[in-house]
Motif scaffolding. Sequence first.
Motif, PDB file in Angstrom:
ATOM      1  N   GLU A   5      -4.238 -10.688   6.510  1.00 43.91           N
ATOM      2  CA  GLU A   5      -3.035  -9.951   6.899  1.00 43.91           C
ATOM      3  C   GLU A   5      -3.109  -8.541   6.339  1.00 43.91           C
ATOM      4  N   GLN A   6      -2.389  -7.622   6.962  1.00 47.51           N
ATOM      5  CA  GLN A   6      -2.531  -6.212   6.641  1.00 47.51           C
ATOM      6  C   GLN A   6      -1.269  -5.658   5.987  1.00 47.51           C
ATOM      7  N   LEU A   7      -1.464  -4.978   4.859  1.00 51.24           N
ATOM      8  CA  LEU A   7      -0.365  -4.361   4.125  1.00 51.24           C
ATOM      9  C   LEU A   7      -0.523  -2.844   4.172  1.00 51.24           C
ATOM     10  N   PHE A   8       0.548  -2.163   4.556  1.00 51.53           N
ATOM     11  CA  PHE A   8       0.551  -0.702   4.635  1.00 51.53           C
ATOM     12  C   PHE A   8       1.466  -0.159   3.540  1.00 51.53           C
ATOM     13  N   CYS A   9       0.933   0.777   2.724  1.00 49.77           N
ATOM     14  CA  CYS A   9       1.692   1.354   1.618  1.00 49.77           C
ATOM     15  C   CYS A   9       1.423   2.853   1.535  1.00 49.77           C
ATOM     16  N   TRP A  10       2.333   3.529   0.834  1.00 54.92           N
ATOM     17  CA  TRP A  10       2.085   4.941   0.527  1.00 54.92           C
ATOM     18  C   TRP A  10       0.857   5.058  -0.363  1.00 54.92           C
ATOM     19  N   GLU A  11       0.086   6.118  -0.187  1.00 52.26           N
ATOM     20  CA  GLU A  11      -1.069   6.345  -1.041  1.00 52.26           C
ATOM     21  C   GLU A  11      -0.630   6.654  -2.468  1.00 52.26           C
ATOM     22  N   LYS A  41      -3.683   2.291   2.426  1.00 55.00           N
ATOM     23  CA  LYS A  41      -2.874   3.289   1.718  1.00 55.00           C
ATOM     24  C   LYS A  41      -2.903   4.578   2.536  1.00 55.00           C
ATOM     25  N   ILE A  42      -1.752   4.947   3.051  1.00 59.57           N
ATOM     26  CA  ILE A  42      -1.666   6.030   4.018  1.00 59.57           C
ATOM     27  C   ILE A  42      -0.592   7.029   3.591  1.00 59.57           C
ATOM     28  N   SER A  43      -0.581   8.181   4.251  1.00 55.47           N
ATOM     29  CA  SER A  43       0.424   9.211   3.976  1.00 55.47           C
ATOM     30  C   SER A  43       1.258   9.511   5.217  1.00 55.47           C
ATOM     31  N   ASN A  44       1.177   8.636   6.214  1.00 53.10           N
ATOM     32  CA  ASN A  44       1.950   8.822   7.439  1.00 53.10           C
ATOM     33  C   ASN A  44       2.611   7.490   7.798  1.00 53.10           C
ATOM     34  N   SER A  48       2.206   2.904  10.291  1.00 50.44           N
ATOM     35  CA  SER A  48       2.481   1.513   9.940  1.00 50.44           C
ATOM     36  C   SER A  48       3.161   0.825  11.118  1.00 50.44           C
ATOM     37  N   PRO A  49       3.074  -0.498  11.209  1.00 46.28           N
ATOM     38  CA  PRO A  49       3.664  -1.203  12.364  1.00 46.28           C
ATOM     39  C   PRO A  49       5.181  -1.111  12.433  1.00 46.28           C
ATOM     40  N   SER A  50       5.844  -0.800  11.322  1.00 46.77           N
ATOM     41  CA  SER A  50       7.306  -0.709  11.324  1.00 46.77           C
ATOM     42  C   SER A  50       7.810   0.731  11.322  1.00 46.77           C
ATOM     43  N   GLY A  51       6.902   1.695  11.138  1.00 46.64           N
ATOM     44  CA  GLY A  51       7.328   3.085  11.020  1.00 46.64           C
ATOM     45  C   GLY A  51       7.852   3.424   9.647  1.00 46.64           C
ATOM     46  N   SER A  52       7.739   2.484   8.700  1.00 47.50           N
ATOM     47  CA  SER A  52       8.171   2.715   7.323  1.00 47.50           C
ATOM     48  C   SER A  52       7.176   2.042   6.387  1.00 47.50           C
ATOM     49  N   LEU A  56       4.196  -5.194   5.959  1.00 45.25           N
ATOM     50  CA  LEU A  56       3.192  -6.263   6.034  1.00 45.25           C
ATOM     51  C   LEU A  56       3.128  -6.776   7.465  1.00 45.25           C
ATOM     52  N   ARG A  57       1.947  -6.700   8.057  1.00 44.43           N
ATOM     53  CA  ARG A  57       1.710  -7.254   9.393  1.00 44.43           C
ATOM     54  C   ARG A  57       1.067  -8.616   9.227  1.00 44.43           C
ATOM     55  N   THR A  58       1.811  -9.665   9.587  1.00 46.29           N
ATOM     56  CA  THR A  58       1.330 -11.022   9.371  1.00 46.29           C
ATOM     57  C   THR A  58       0.453 -11.484  10.536  1.00 46.29           C
ATOM     58  N   ASN A  59      -0.210 -12.595  10.342  1.00 44.75           N
ATOM     59  CA  ASN A  59      -1.036 -13.169  11.407  1.00 44.75           C
ATOM     60  C   ASN A  59      -0.196 -13.797  12.512  1.00 44.75           C
ATOM     61  N   GLN A  60       1.115 -13.914  12.284  1.00 45.47           N
ATOM     62  CA  GLN A  60       2.037 -14.392  13.318  1.00 45.47           C
ATOM     63  C   GLN A  60       2.665 -13.227  14.080  1.00 45.47           C
ATOM     64  N   ASN A  61       2.076 -12.009  13.879  1.00 46.43           N
ATOM     65  CA  ASN A  61       2.549 -10.787  14.548  1.00 46.43           C
ATOM     66  C   ASN A  61       3.973 -10.419  14.145  1.00 46.43           C
TER      67      ASN A  61
END
Length: 313
Positions: A5-11, A41-44, A48-52, A56-61
Amino acid sequence: MAAPEQLFCWEGDFGLPSVTTDCLTVLAYVQFAGAPLKVHKISNPWKSPSGSLPALRTNQNETLSRPSDIIIHLRKQKYNADYDLSAKEGADSLAFISLLEEKLLPALVNLLVVVDGKNFVDVTRRWFAEHLPFPLSLVLPGRMQRRESERLRLLRGEEHMEAEETLEKELLRDAAECMNLLSQRLGQSQFFFGDSPSSLDAFVFGHLAPVLKIKLPNGKLQQHLQTLDNLCGFCSNILQLYFPRHASKPPASSDDDHVPYKRRKQLLSVVVAMGAMLMYALFTGILSISVQQGALEEPPDEEPETHEREHEQ
């Protein structure tokens, strides 16, 4: 085997793996529970899948954004940092997390974003403006301030927002009281419940690490935290054990460092912004450029007229 699963966070920055309380809380819990996530770890936040952030993007979408929802999901996937807690310790953990959100979080929101304008202008807005892509860097910091102002208004009430000086004193008092209680509960232990970190340790780290590591013009809350040696050691210990790459990094440079480079970057941002506004004005018809007919034509040749007059004389 399912993809992670994929986690998106601020750098990260300032010697921290990320720069916001929510992202730090989630990243710490992921490390404590050993969850095999793919971390971006991103700066935009638009990436991310939620825009914030965090997200966390799970395997159940599904897309989860609140730290508590992300932690509950990871527990269901058998990545539970609270597995060894007794019923009483679990209840104590929930009580202290509620205390953090009620007493310490409003002070952090005020300190970094809302009432304290110097901290917001010199640190928060400046960091996001320098790391966000254009034109998001012109929009998001102000939007963030308005959102957090509304969040603080809901927590404290409209009448408290008008008296800024009184509000700041109340927030600092509540935050100091919360820190003192956390310090007493931690004592000389490495973590709050024995030798292994739990979700409470993740939440405390997420709230205290920014106060400890980010240098602010108004450092009243940081000064109080620095008097509580065990809490400072607690944050430093987590950084060294679970985020050693960031713990070894020096803090962000001061305002006096690399001044010519920063001035060039600021000047370039202004030029780009002015160019974008000019192009927008031209394309939308707000601004038009007119050229008079004949303005580009060559002036008439006066030499024949001169010869004609000489002939008449």
